[in-house]
Structure formats: C-alpha cells, structure tokens
Design an enzyme around this catalytic site. Structure first.
Site, PDB file in Angstrom:
ATOM      1  N   SER A  24      16.696  63.252 -20.935  1.00 30.17           N
ATOM      2  CA  SER A  24      17.216  62.450 -19.829  1.00 30.17           C
ATOM      3  C   SER A  24      16.704  62.879 -18.468  1.00 30.17           C
ATOM      4  CB  SER A  24      18.744  62.483 -19.838  1.00 30.17           C
ATOM      5  OG  SER A  24      19.213  63.815 -19.795  1.00 30.17           O
TER       6      SER A  24
ATOM      7  N   HIS B  43      18.006  57.066 -23.750  1.00 26.96           N
ATOM      8  CA  HIS B  43      16.928  56.664 -22.838  1.00 26.96           C
ATOM      9  C   HIS B  43      15.711  56.089 -23.563  1.00 26.96           C
ATOM     10  CE1 HIS B  43      19.026  58.424 -19.412  1.00 26.96           C
ATOM     11  NE2 HIS B  43      19.418  59.345 -20.271  1.00 26.96           N
TER      12      HIS B  43
ATOM     13  N   LYS C 155      22.459  51.742 -20.119  1.00 32.11           N
ATOM     14  CA  LYS C 155      21.174  52.050 -19.487  1.00 32.11           C
ATOM     15  C   LYS C 155      20.258  50.829 -19.648  1.00 32.11           C
ATOM     16  CE  LYS C 155      22.025  56.968 -19.717  1.00 32.11           C
ATOM     17  NZ  LYS C 155      23.455  56.934 -20.075  1.00 32.11           N
TER      18      LYS C 155
HETATM   19  C1  LIG Z   1      21.045  61.509 -23.241  1.00 32.58           C
HETATM   20  C2  LIG Z   1      22.376  60.968 -22.822  1.00 32.58           C
HETATM   21  N1  LIG Z   1      23.366  60.904 -23.729  1.00 32.58           N
HETATM   22  C3  LIG Z   1      24.577  60.448 -23.408  1.00 32.58           C
HETATM   23  C4  LIG Z   1      24.858  59.988 -22.140  1.00 32.58           C
HETATM   24  C5  LIG Z   1      26.223  59.502 -21.846  1.00 32.58           C
HETATM   25  O1  LIG Z   1      26.270  58.107 -21.959  1.00 32.58           O
HETATM   26  P1  LIG Z   1      27.383  57.309 -21.170  1.00 32.58           P
HETATM   27  O2  LIG Z   1      26.926  57.192 -19.751  1.00 32.58           O
HETATM   28  O3  LIG Z   1      27.477  55.991 -21.862  1.00 32.58           O
HETATM   29  O4  LIG Z   1      28.640  58.109 -21.271  1.00 32.58           O
HETATM   30  C6  LIG Z   1      23.853  60.031 -21.162  1.00 32.58           C
HETATM   31  C7  LIG Z   1      24.032  59.575 -19.770  1.00 32.58           C
HETATM   32  O5  LIG Z   1      24.933  59.103 -19.249  1.00 32.58           O
HETATM   33  C8  LIG Z   1      22.587  60.535 -21.512  1.00 32.58           C
HETATM   34  O6  LIG Z   1      21.618  60.602 -20.593  1.00 32.58           O
END
Ligand SMILES: Cc1ncc(COP(=O)(O)O)c(C=O)c1O
Length: 396
Positions: free
Chosen positions: A179, A207, A239
């Site tokens: 990320s 992502h 996203k």
């Molecule tokens: C790799 C990754 N996993 C999980 C999440 C969490 O997802 P959410 O925003 O839907 O809670 C994020 C970012 O928010 C992320 O970048």
C-alpha cells in the site's frame, strides 16, 4: 497529577518529531480536483484509482437503491441485515474472482481481523511480510497466534520462517500490491512455497483489484493464480471501486467458517445496501472499461520517466502507487506543504505508517487525471527538486 497527564505530553512529543497528523476537510466529491477551505487543489493522493467514486452511473445506482431499500442495513448479516443487494454483490464477486464464494465485510480492516480471528488461535503461527498493511499486522497480533515476520518480498526468508513453524498450522499473509510502496508481492513464488510447506496463504489485494490484470482481477489475475494457489483472497471496495467495504473470496468451507466464526462479520451492522448496489455497478464498469487501466499505465510511465529524470527517488513500482522517497519526516512535510501552496495535494506518509527514515510523498494516480493534470504536477516537482529549494519555498 492525574494518571492521564501523559496524553498531552505524548501529543506534544508527536508534534516535535514532525509526526503529528491532522485532517483536511473536503467540500467536494472525491475526484482529481477537490475543494478545501474554498480553494481548489489538484490531488494525487486518493485511492480512487479508476475514477469511479464520482461516476454518475455509480451514484445513480446508489440513489436508486436508497429509494428501494432505505439507508441503513438495520442489523447484522446473521440477524436481518443481509439484503438482496449484499447477496447479489457477493455472487458477482465470487464469479469475478473465480472462487466458490465471496463474503462482504463492512471494511477491509474488519475483513482482515475477521479472517485471522476465525482461523487462528494459540499454538498457530501467522507469518507476515514486514511491510504488510497495519490492519494485517493487527489481525495477526489479535488472533492470539505467534506472529513471525519475513523480510519484504523475500521468499527464501519466508520459507525459513515456515520451517520454524513446521510443527504447527501456519497462515501466511501478504499485501498483493504494497500500500505504501506500490510494488507487487512475488505471489507465484509465495504460493508455491506455501503449497509445498502445507501453509495457508492469504493475499490482501486492496490495491491490486481493479488495477492489475486485463479484467482488473488484481494480483491473482496478474499471476494466473486460482483458488488452490491463493485460498484466501481479500479485496476492498473503497479504493478502485470508489465505494466502501471489502470482501473475502475463497472456498465454500472457508466462507462458511467466516460466517460462523469471524467476529468482525458477526457482531456488526451490515454496510448500507445502497453501497453494495453501487459497488456492483462499479465492478461491472471496472471489468468493461479496460481503458481505465491503460490510462493509468500511461500516466505512471510518463511520471516515472520525468520525475526520475529530475532526480527524485522513486520506488520499484509499476502500479498507480508511486511514492517519492524523501527520508526524514520534517523534509517530507515541508515538500508536501510547498506543493500545497502551489495547489497540489500529496500527503506526506511518515512513521509509524512507514519505517523510520523512509518518509515519502505517496503519489497516486487516477484514470480520471488528465495529461494536463500530470504536466502541472511535474512542473511543480521540477520547481522543488533538490532539498535547498524545498526549504526555501517553505520559509518564503
Ligand atoms: C492493504 C490494505 N488492506 C486493508 C485496508 C483497509 O481497508 P478499509 O479502508 O476498507 O478498511 C487498506 C486501506 O485502507 C489497505 O491499504
């Protein structure tokens, strides 16, 4: 003195270390141009990679569903909160990912905690890439299993960690696309190692979905990995799909285990059904409009060539996440502020989100960015190349 006097000290220390966070309040839809305190900014820091958060077709789907279903989910999925729109989205996601089934969660963070808590307990191992997203590390810690970490994308180190855990059950977890760095995990190697050592593999492709693969099927499509290669595939809807929420896709057995035992699935209200209805439309658009992925590739290629030519240090990333490495937090903040004065919004990402001395500007692209938008970014980056210019701009 109160036992809680340390809060003020902790906050002051965070400020002093240039690690203090503050929020911007956006008065417009999520799009390349956003309004903040009456000024328009050109933003390169959202995760709306495909430019769908403000797509009229997605908005219309949400509006129609609001009229049909109302606003709130009303209850948890297992009580009376599992609406037709949720169910249909799960069916679409299962078909899209080529998995037996998919299960919706209200957020990606909750999906990650839910999987680890449902599958692991004391005596098990959870083995994670050092640069995994915070929600995955938290998931590992909260699961009660023993958490081991391996060097970033280092398959050999992963294999030796698995040897350490050979007498126990082990769940290996990695981001698909990292990320904060934008690089892609070597999932073909990782899947093969997990298979040979009887470990379970979970990939968080928050992502990668929408962005990688000819149809936007993410890392699994990019590497051609099926359900037996990546038995637990997690993706988010907030996203690339411009909505909110997340899903886990996998075998019938996995999904039923999550329905029965994932606490973050069971003990929470379902996402508003209108969000699920809108996400279905986003998913369809993402599959059909491959020009969005092609557009991202064009933007990324030009950015990398020109920004590297100016001497900026970039990551080994081919995805829309294109960090510019700065190093110390203060300088990263200064450059971010200098850009902001010029009307360009890029957040400085600092520890503890990233390791010490790797503070960076996390530049991200959207298919909605125009060539002129990119030219504007590159012009301003050109002006501030070199630390001396950065300091000068901020002090001016
Ligand atoms: C790799 C990754 N996993 C999980 C999440 C969490 O997802 P959410 O925003 O839907 O809670 C994020 C970012 O928010 C992320 O970048």
């Amino acid at each position: 003195m109160s036992k809680w006097g340390h809060l003020a000290q902790t906050l002051a220390a965070r400020k002093q270390q240039d690690l203090y966070r503050s929020r911007l309040t956006i008065d417009s839809p999520q799009a390349p141009r956003v309004m903040i305190e009456g000024r328009e900014y050109l933003a390169f820091c959202s995760n709306d990679y495909l430019g769908l958060a403000n797509d009229p077709r997605v908005i219309a789907a949400a509006q129609q569903a609001l009229n049909e279903y109302g606003l709130g989910g009303g209850a948890s999925h297992l009580v009376i909160g599992h609406h037709r729109a949720h169910h249909e989205l799960e069916l679409d996601l299962a078909e899209f990912t080529g998995r037996d089934r998919a299960l919706l969660f209200s957020t990606g963070y909750m999906a990650n905690l839910g999987v680890a808590s449902a599958l692991l307990g004391r005596g098990d191992y959870v083995i994670e890439d050092k640069l995994n997203h915070a929600s995955l590390l938290d998931a590992g810690i909260l699961s009660g299993a023993k958490l081991l970490r391996y060097r970033h994308s280092d398959s050999e180190h992963l294999a030796s960690r698995l040897d350490d855990a050979r007498d126990s059950r082990a769940l290996v977890i990695t981001d698909g696309v990292f990320s904060m760095d934008g690089d892609i995990a070597p999932l073909d190697d990782i899947a093969q190692i997990c298979h040979s050592k009887d470990a379970m593999l979970m990939v968080d492709d928050a992502h990668g979905f929408g962005v990688l693969g000819a149809n936007g099927g993410g890392c699994a499509e990019h590497f051609g990995l099926n359900q037996s290669d990546v038995p637990i595939l997690m993706g988010t809807l907030g996203k690339s799909y411009g909505a909110a929420g997340a899903f886990v896709a996998g075998s019938e057995e996995l999904i039923e285990t999550l329905v029965q035992f994932a606490r973050t699935y069971i003990y929470t209200t379902s996402m508003p059904p209108a969000v699920a209805a809108a996400a279905r439309v986003s998913l369809r658009i993402s599959r059909e409009e491959s020009w969005r992925r092609e557009r991202l590739n064009e933007l990324v290629a030009r950015f990398r060539k020109e920004a590297a030519g100016m001497g900026y240090q970039l990551a080994a990333s081919s995805t829309p996440i294109q960090p510019i490495f700065i190093g110390d937090a203060a300088t990263a903040m200064e450059l971010s502020q200098a850009l902001r004065k010029e009307g360009i919004l890029i957040t400085a990402i600092r520890p503890p989100t990233v390791p010490a001395n790797t503070s960076r500007l996390r530049v991200t692209f959207s298919a909605a960015h125009t060539d002129d938008d990119l030219s504007q970014l590159l012009e301003v980056l050109h002006k501030y190349r070199g630390a001396a210019n950065i300091a000068g701009a901020v002090n001016a």
